[in-house]
Write an enzyme that holds these catalytic residues in place. Structure first.
Site, PDB file in Angstrom:
ATOM      1  N   ASP A  81      25.157  87.244  55.934  1.00 57.82           N
ATOM      2  CA  ASP A  81      25.586  88.116  54.843  1.00 57.82           C
ATOM      3  C   ASP A  81      25.473  89.593  55.201  1.00 57.82           C
ATOM      4  O   ASP A  81      24.730  89.973  56.103  1.00 57.82           O
ATOM      5  CB  ASP A  81      24.785  87.810  53.566  1.00 57.82           C
ATOM      6  CG  ASP A  81      23.276  87.882  53.770  1.00 57.82           C
ATOM      7  OD1 ASP A  81      22.791  87.514  54.856  1.00 57.82           O
ATOM      8  OD2 ASP A  81      22.578  88.331  52.835  1.00 57.82           O
ATOM      9  N   GLU A 146      19.960  86.948  53.391  1.00 55.90           N
ATOM     10  CA  GLU A 146      18.883  87.846  53.868  1.00 55.90           C
ATOM     11  C   GLU A 146      18.910  89.157  53.111  1.00 55.90           C
ATOM     12  O   GLU A 146      17.872  89.718  52.769  1.00 55.90           O
ATOM     13  CB  GLU A 146      19.038  88.106  55.371  1.00 55.90           C
ATOM     14  CG  GLU A 146      17.822  88.792  56.010  1.00 55.90           C
ATOM     15  CD  GLU A 146      17.803  90.320  55.913  1.00 55.90           C
ATOM     16  OE1 GLU A 146      16.734  90.907  56.114  1.00 55.90           O
ATOM     17  OE2 GLU A 146      18.848  90.928  55.618  1.00 55.90           O
TER      18      GLU A 146
HETATM   19 ZN    ZN Z   1      19.953  92.479  58.663  1.00 56.76          ZN
END
Ligand code: ZN
Length: 407
Positions: A81, A146
């Site tokens: 992401d 994340e």
């Molecule tokens: Zn990163």
């Protein structure tokens, strides 16, 4: 790895294709990214599996088996992401992976961290094509979420039985670019405390001297917290040996309260983003916060919105066989490596919390730090050099001989 005259290196092409997949929050195209990476893994001849760690959140695990698969493995973690981009502030469309005349490739995720995922895979492709194979198994974990804290991504993966089955000895995860000739390796991360301070007080008419009022309390809170901030800033600037990762930062992030311009409110609320090195005494710091609140006046208290309590550091002593392998491979390539504590937080903290040694490392030197910034880019030469770097690092790490306790 030289650029073929007039023609783009195929690894650069893959990197740019990956940047074009819009894995951007709040609606990341994870299906698109996984389909792309599955195809790539198949092409390189690497088996993979998909682990749904929480409904709708899939981790891709790609493996290159070692000659002794019972030994502890090397984990190469990366996230799919990316954070949103303010498109009007960019030189090019942040999802077009445009390359300028100097070979700079612009895209959200160019540094953080789509480059690294492709570099891992391309390094393995290169080694495999040369017929190489190493002692230890290398696993790639490519995770979602994340950038929104990793709670439904890496955190869930570390709790999954599929994670234990990886039998990890050592992990690599993301680092930061370095504008100089050196590279940075991160051996720890600062803790994140989001602290909400409540300052209750006696309400009343805005024309009077009301005792015990919220405004005076919030003033004392701000003074204590921000004076400490000033001290830490001075400490950071006083020594060339210190980096952001070595000091505590305190920032006022929100202020809330009040109902009307002529009414003294019955509560004002201040919140702070505090980042604390893992080397600090966290209990003592929490006591300090309590004291500041007590001293601010009656009824002042704080709560945590986020609080990590890690003192985990990965040893950068040569007696740590993994660090010894990492640093000796870097030395062989004449790379200068600076070791630091990561100033913010990444998924690496979940790996370290499980007790595994892990280093945050993104091979980008001569590159300004542009993660989460406008015009995030990576030069194609630096990108290709990174594949070379992993082509040396991975064999060294995967060849670390039997450790005590290993069969
Ligand atoms: Zn990163």
């Amino acid at each position: 790895m030289a650029k073929i005259e007039g023609k783009e290196h195929p690894s650069v092409g893959l990197f740019r294709d990956y940047l074009r997949i819009r894995t951007v929050h709040p609606n990341p195209d994870y299906d698109g990214a996984i389909a792309f990476l599955e195809k790539l893994s198949t092409e390189v001849g690497l088996p993979y599996k998909k682990v749904e760690v929480t409904p709708g959140r899939v981790v891709l695990i790609v493996s290159w088996e070692g000659t002794d698969p019972k030994l502890k493995s090397i984990l190469l973690n990366s996230h799919m992401d990316v954070v949103p981009a303010f498109e009007d502030q960019w030189r090019f469309d942040p999802f077009a992976a445009q390359k300028d005349e100097e070979g700079n490739i612009y895209g959200r995720g160019a540094q953080d961290m789509k480059c690294v995922t492709i570099q891992y895979i391309e390094a393995i492709r290169k080694l495999k094509s040369e017929g190489k194979r190493y002692l230890r198994t290398i696993h790639l974990s490519i995770v979602p979420d994340e950038e929104i804290g990793g709670q439904n991504g890496m955190k869930k993966l570390t709790e999954h039985e599929a994670f234990r089955a990886l039998n990890i000895g050592f992990a690599l995860d993301e680092g930061l670019a370095n504008p100089t000739d050196a590279y940075t390796a991160f051996y720890g991360e600062r803790n994140v405390w989001w602290v909400i301070v409540h300052c209750p007080g006696s309400p009343g008419h805005g024309s009077r001297f009301i005792e015990n009022n919220a405004g005076e309390k919030v003033r004392r809170v701000l003074n204590s917290f921000l004076e400490f901030r000033e001290e830490e800033k001075k400490r950071l600037n006083s020594s060339k040996c210190l980096t952001l990762g070595n000091v505590t930062t305190v920032n006022l992030t929100t202020l809330k309260g009040g109902v009307a311009y002529n009414v003294i409110p019955n509560e004002l609320i201040a919140s702070f983003d505090i980042r604390i090195p893992p080397t600090e005494d966290l209990q003592a710091f929490e006591e300090q916060l309590k004291k500041w609140c007590q001293n601010a006046g009656e009824g002042v208290f704080f709560e945590f919105f986020q609080k990590t309590m890690s003192d985990k550091l990965t040893s950068t002593d040569l007696s740590n066989p993994w660090w010894n392998a990492f640093s000796s491979a870097c030395r062989e390539m004449d790379m200068t490596v600076q070791t630091e504590i990561f100033p913010a937080s990444t998924d690496t903290r979940f790996i370290r919390e499980m007790g595994y040694p892990a280093i945050g490392f993104s091979p980008m030197n001569h590159t300004p730090i542009l993660l989460h910034d406008h015009n995030e880019y990576l030069n194609e030469k630096v990108f290709l050099k990174g594949i070379e770097v992993y082509s040396h690092l991975l064999p060294t790490l995967a060849s670390v001989s039997h450790l005590s306790g290993e069969a």
